[in-house]
Design an enzyme around this catalytic site. Structure first.
Site, PDB file in Angstrom:
ATOM      1  N   ARG A  65      35.640  67.648  49.228  1.00 29.70           N
ATOM      2  CA  ARG A  65      34.790  68.846  49.233  1.00 29.70           C
ATOM      3  C   ARG A  65      35.508  70.032  48.601  1.00 29.70           C
ATOM      4  O   ARG A  65      34.912  70.832  47.867  1.00 29.70           O
ATOM      5  CB  ARG A  65      34.382  69.176  50.672  1.00 29.70           C
ATOM      6  CG  ARG A  65      33.441  70.372  50.829  1.00 29.70           C
ATOM      7  CD  ARG A  65      33.017  70.529  52.285  1.00 29.70           C
ATOM      8  NE  ARG A  65      32.012  71.576  52.461  1.00 29.70           N
ATOM      9  CZ  ARG A  65      32.278  72.783  52.967  1.00 29.70           C
ATOM     10  NH1 ARG A  65      33.512  73.100  53.339  1.00 29.70           N
ATOM     11  NH2 ARG A  65      31.306  73.667  53.110  1.00 29.70           N
ATOM     12  N   HIS A 124      34.036  72.132  45.576  1.00 27.08           N
ATOM     13  CA  HIS A 124      33.791  73.572  45.675  1.00 27.08           C
ATOM     14  C   HIS A 124      34.637  74.357  44.676  1.00 27.08           C
ATOM     15  O   HIS A 124      34.254  75.458  44.278  1.00 27.08           O
ATOM     16  CB  HIS A 124      34.045  74.048  47.105  1.00 27.08           C
ATOM     17  CG  HIS A 124      32.907  73.757  48.027  1.00 27.08           C
ATOM     18  ND1 HIS A 124      32.493  74.613  49.027  1.00 27.08           N
ATOM     19  CD2 HIS A 124      32.067  72.690  48.096  1.00 27.08           C
ATOM     20  CE1 HIS A 124      31.460  74.088  49.662  1.00 27.08           C
ATOM     21  NE2 HIS A 124      31.190  72.912  49.119  1.00 27.08           N
ATOM     22  N   ASP A 125      35.753  73.797  44.272  1.00 28.21           N
ATOM     23  CA  ASP A 125      36.552  74.433  43.225  1.00 28.21           C
ATOM     24  C   ASP A 125      35.842  74.334  41.881  1.00 28.21           C
ATOM     25  O   ASP A 125      35.643  75.335  41.183  1.00 28.21           O
ATOM     26  CB  ASP A 125      37.931  73.773  43.154  1.00 28.21           C
ATOM     27  CG  ASP A 125      38.835  74.420  42.103  1.00 28.21           C
ATOM     28  OD1 ASP A 125      38.788  75.653  41.956  1.00 28.21           O
ATOM     29  OD2 ASP A 125      39.592  73.685  41.438  1.00 28.21           O
ATOM     30  N   VAL A 178      32.594  76.413  40.925  1.00 29.41           N
ATOM     31  CA  VAL A 178      32.701  77.872  40.821  1.00 29.41           C
ATOM     32  C   VAL A 178      33.715  78.217  39.740  1.00 29.41           C
ATOM     33  O   VAL A 178      34.925  78.089  39.940  1.00 29.41           O
ATOM     34  CB  VAL A 178      33.107  78.494  42.170  1.00 29.41           C
ATOM     35  CG1 VAL A 178      33.114  80.016  42.063  1.00 29.41           C
ATOM     36  CG2 VAL A 178      32.175  78.030  43.286  1.00 29.41           C
ATOM     37  N   GLY A 213      34.627  76.624  37.194  1.00 24.75           N
ATOM     38  CA  GLY A 213      35.389  75.501  36.666  1.00 24.75           C
ATOM     39  C   GLY A 213      36.512  75.043  37.584  1.00 24.75           C
ATOM     40  O   GLY A 213      36.838  75.689  38.585  1.00 24.75           O
ATOM     41  N   ASP A 256      39.716  75.085  38.479  1.00 23.02           N
ATOM     42  CA  ASP A 256      40.857  75.945  38.158  1.00 23.02           C
ATOM     43  C   ASP A 256      41.658  76.368  39.383  1.00 23.02           C
ATOM     44  O   ASP A 256      42.468  77.296  39.306  1.00 23.02           O
ATOM     45  CB  ASP A 256      40.386  77.189  37.397  1.00 23.02           C
ATOM     46  CG  ASP A 256      39.386  78.036  38.181  1.00 23.02           C
ATOM     47  OD1 ASP A 256      39.097  77.687  39.347  1.00 23.02           O
ATOM     48  OD2 ASP A 256      38.902  79.048  37.633  1.00 23.02           O
ATOM     49  N   ASN A 276      31.837  78.549  52.232  1.00 22.04           N
ATOM     50  CA  ASN A 276      33.206  78.153  52.568  1.00 22.04           C
ATOM     51  C   ASN A 276      33.725  78.738  53.877  1.00 22.04           C
ATOM     52  O   ASN A 276      34.535  78.109  54.563  1.00 22.04           O
ATOM     53  CB  ASN A 276      34.165  78.567  51.448  1.00 22.04           C
ATOM     54  CG  ASN A 276      33.935  77.796  50.163  1.00 22.04           C
ATOM     55  OD1 ASN A 276      33.602  76.615  50.192  1.00 22.04           O
ATOM     56  ND2 ASN A 276      34.107  78.465  49.030  1.00 22.04           N
ATOM     57  N   PRO A 323      25.434  74.522  45.828  1.00 19.76           N
ATOM     58  CA  PRO A 323      24.116  74.212  46.396  1.00 19.76           C
ATOM     59  C   PRO A 323      24.149  74.222  47.917  1.00 19.76           C
ATOM     60  O   PRO A 323      25.000  73.563  48.527  1.00 19.76           O
ATOM     61  CB  PRO A 323      23.823  72.803  45.854  1.00 19.76           C
ATOM     62  CG  PRO A 323      25.152  72.222  45.511  1.00 19.76           C
ATOM     63  CD  PRO A 323      26.038  73.368  45.129  1.00 19.76           C
ATOM     64  N   HIS A 332      29.025  62.178  50.885  1.00 18.97           N
ATOM     65  CA  HIS A 332      28.631  62.399  52.273  1.00 18.97           C
ATOM     66  C   HIS A 332      28.620  61.110  53.086  1.00 18.97           C
ATOM     67  O   HIS A 332      28.144  61.088  54.216  1.00 18.97           O
ATOM     68  CB  HIS A 332      27.263  63.087  52.344  1.00 18.97           C
ATOM     69  CG  HIS A 332      27.313  64.539  51.975  1.00 18.97           C
ATOM     70  ND1 HIS A 332      26.192  65.348  51.913  1.00 18.97           N
ATOM     71  CD2 HIS A 332      28.360  65.353  51.647  1.00 18.97           C
ATOM     72  CE1 HIS A 332      26.549  66.572  51.562  1.00 18.97           C
ATOM     73  NE2 HIS A 332      27.857  66.592  51.385  1.00 18.97           N
ATOM     74  N   THR A 333      29.142  60.053  52.528  1.00 22.80           N
ATOM     75  CA  THR A 333      29.389  58.846  53.315  1.00 22.80           C
ATOM     76  C   THR A 333      30.622  59.022  54.200  1.00 22.80           C
ATOM     77  O   THR A 333      30.913  58.179  55.048  1.00 22.80           O
ATOM     78  CB  THR A 333      29.564  57.612  52.403  1.00 22.80           C
ATOM     79  OG1 THR A 333      29.551  56.430  53.209  1.00 22.80           O
ATOM     80  CG2 THR A 333      30.855  57.672  51.612  1.00 22.80           C
ATOM     81  N   ASP A 354      27.525  60.509  57.934  1.00 19.25           N
ATOM     82  CA  ASP A 354      27.125  59.099  57.919  1.00 19.25           C
ATOM     83  C   ASP A 354      27.531  58.504  59.262  1.00 19.25           C
ATOM     84  O   ASP A 354      28.700  58.230  59.505  1.00 19.25           O
ATOM     85  CB  ASP A 354      27.824  58.352  56.766  1.00 19.25           C
ATOM     86  CG  ASP A 354      27.729  56.839  56.875  1.00 19.25           C
ATOM     87  OD1 ASP A 354      26.862  56.347  57.639  1.00 19.25           O
ATOM     88  OD2 ASP A 354      28.518  56.152  56.210  1.00 19.25           O
ATOM     89  N   ASP A 406      31.924  54.067  51.729  1.00 22.99           N
ATOM     90  CA  ASP A 406      31.070  52.944  51.360  1.00 22.99           C
ATOM     91  C   ASP A 406      29.710  53.481  50.924  1.00 22.99           C
ATOM     92  O   ASP A 406      29.569  54.678  50.673  1.00 22.99           O
ATOM     93  CB  ASP A 406      30.949  51.954  52.524  1.00 22.99           C
ATOM     94  CG  ASP A 406      30.464  52.628  53.817  1.00 22.99           C
ATOM     95  OD1 ASP A 406      29.763  53.666  53.730  1.00 22.99           O
ATOM     96  OD2 ASP A 406      30.780  52.114  54.911  1.00 22.99           O
TER      97      ASP A 406
END
Length: 318
Positions: A59, A63-64, A67, A69, A71, A91, A160, A190-191, A237, A245
Site C-alpha cells: 500500500r 500511495h507513493d 501521488v 509519481g 518518488d 493516509n 481513489p 486486497h487479498t 479477504d 492468492d
C-alpha cells in the site's frame, strides 16, 4: 482454487512504459550489488514477524506512485507546519511500514553510502512483501530518485477513496496511464491486509450488493454510529487474510468484497469478466498483477539529476 500458491511463479515482466526506458533492473549491479538482497532480508523478516506488514508495504508503494509519481514522497514525515502526504486524508492514521523502509535504508546505507533511493527501496519492498506471502515475484526496474517535496492536496485528489464507483476508479487509474486490467489486478492486493471500520461502514449498513451474513458478521465490531469503532479492523479477504492468492476475486463473486470500491469490480459492469477470469485462474492473476506492479512502478519516476538520493527516507537532505 483460491489457496493455490504463487511461490514458484517468477514473472519476468518487460518494461512497459516510456518512463521505464530510463529505469533498469541492473541499475545497482555495479554501484551497490548487495542492495536487493539486503532489502529482501529486512522485508522478509518484517513480514514473517507480522504478516499484515506485507500489505502495508504494498500500500505504501501504491500511495507513493499515485501521488506525483514513484518518488518516495509518501515517506517524507510531517514536521511543524509542513503537512505532506502522510497527513492527507487517505493516509492519516492508516499509513504504516515506514519503519521497515527506514530499517532497510539504514542497512543499505551501511553497504553503499547515498546510492540507493528510498523510492527504489519502496518498489523492491513491495515486490518482496508479495513474494513473502506466497505471491508472484517480478523483476523491478530501478533508478528512481527521491522527491524533495510532498503534496497533501495531490494525495487527496489522486488516491481513489474506498467509496469509489467503477467509473471513478477507472478514471483515477487511467489518469496514471494504467489500464482497466491493471486496475482490477492491482485491486487484488486486497487479498492481504486489513481495513478500518470507517472505510467499510457505509457498505455494510447501506449497500445492497453485499452478502447478508457477511455484512452482519462485520457489524459487531463496526457500529453504525460514526465515530464509534472507526479504527476497528477487518481483513480485506476473510478467506486467507495472510496469503497472497486469488481469494479476493472469489469473494467478489459471492458479494463479500469488504470495500464498496472492491465490490464495484463485480457488479454487472465491464470488469465482471476479468474478475471471473482471475477468480478461476490464479496464474492469470499472478501474471497480471506482476505486470501491473511494473506498470505502476513506472509512473513518472525522477531520474538522472532530478530530486536526490535521501540519506534518511523521512526527510530531505540538509
Amino acid at each position: 482454487m483460491a489457496s493455490t500458491s504463487f511461490v514458484s511463479l517468477l514473472v519476468v515482466v518487460a518494461m512497459a512504459s516510456a518512463a521505464s526506458a530510463q529505469l533498469s533492473p541492473t541499475f545497482y549491479d555495479t554501484s551497490c550489488p548487495d542492495a536487493l538482497s539486503t532489502i529482501r532480508r529486512v522485508v522478509t523478516a518484517a513480514v514473517r514477524s507480522e504478516p499484515r506488514m506485507g500489505a502495508s508495504l504494498v500500500r505504501l508503494h501504491f500511495h507513493d506512485c499515485f501521488v506525483d509519481g514513484c518518488d518516495g514522497s509518501v515517506l517524507l514525515a510531517d514536521t511543524g507546519s509542513f503537512v505532506g502526504e502522510q497527513g492527507a486524508a487517505p493516509n492519516a492514521g492508516s499509513i504504516r511500514g515506514m519503519n521497515v523502509i527506514d530499517n532497510a535504508k539504514t542497512q543499505v546505507e551501511a553497504v553503499c553510502k547515498q546510492t540507493v533511493s528510498c523510492a527504489d527501496i519502496l518498489a523492491v519492498a513491495a515486490r518482496d512483501s508479495v513474494f513473502a506471502l506466497g505471491g508472484p515475484s517480478w523483476i523491478v526496474p530501478l533508478g528512481r530518485r527521491d522527491s524533495t517535496t510532498a503534496s497533501k492536496t495531490n494525495a487527496e485528489n489522486d488516491l481513489p477513496p474506498p467509496s469509489s464507483d467503477l467509473q471513478g476508479l477507472t478514471t483515477k487509474f487511467s489518469n496514471k496511464g494504467l489500464s482497466v486490467t491493471d486496475m482490477v489486478a492491482l485491486s487484488g492486493a486486497h487479498t492481504i491486509g486489513q481495513s478500518q471500520c470507517k472505510n467499510f461502514r457505509d457498505r455494510i449498513y447501506n449497500d445492497t450488493n453485499i452478502d447478508t451474513a457477511f455484512a452482519t458478521s462485520l457489524k459487531a465490531n463496526c457500529p453504525q454510529l460514526i465515530g464509534s469503532g472507526d479504527s476497528s479492523l477487518a481483513p480485506l479477504d476473510r478467506t486467507s487474510p495472510n496469503a497472497f492468492d486469488n481469494a479476493y476475486y472469489s469473494n467478489l463473486l459471492s458479494q463479500k468484497g469488504l470495500l464498496h470500491s472492491d465490490q464495484v469490480l463485480f457488479n454487472g459492469g465491464s470488469t465482471d469478466n476479468t474478475v471471473r477470469s482471475f477468480a478461476s485462474n490464479p496464474a492469470a492473476f499472478g501474471s497480471a498483477f506482476a505486470t501491473a506492479m511494473v506498470n505502476m512502478g513506472n509512473i513518472a519516476p525522477k531520474t538522472g539529476t532530478q530530486g536526490q538520493i535521501r540519506l534518511s527516507c523521512s526527510k530531505v537532505n540538509s
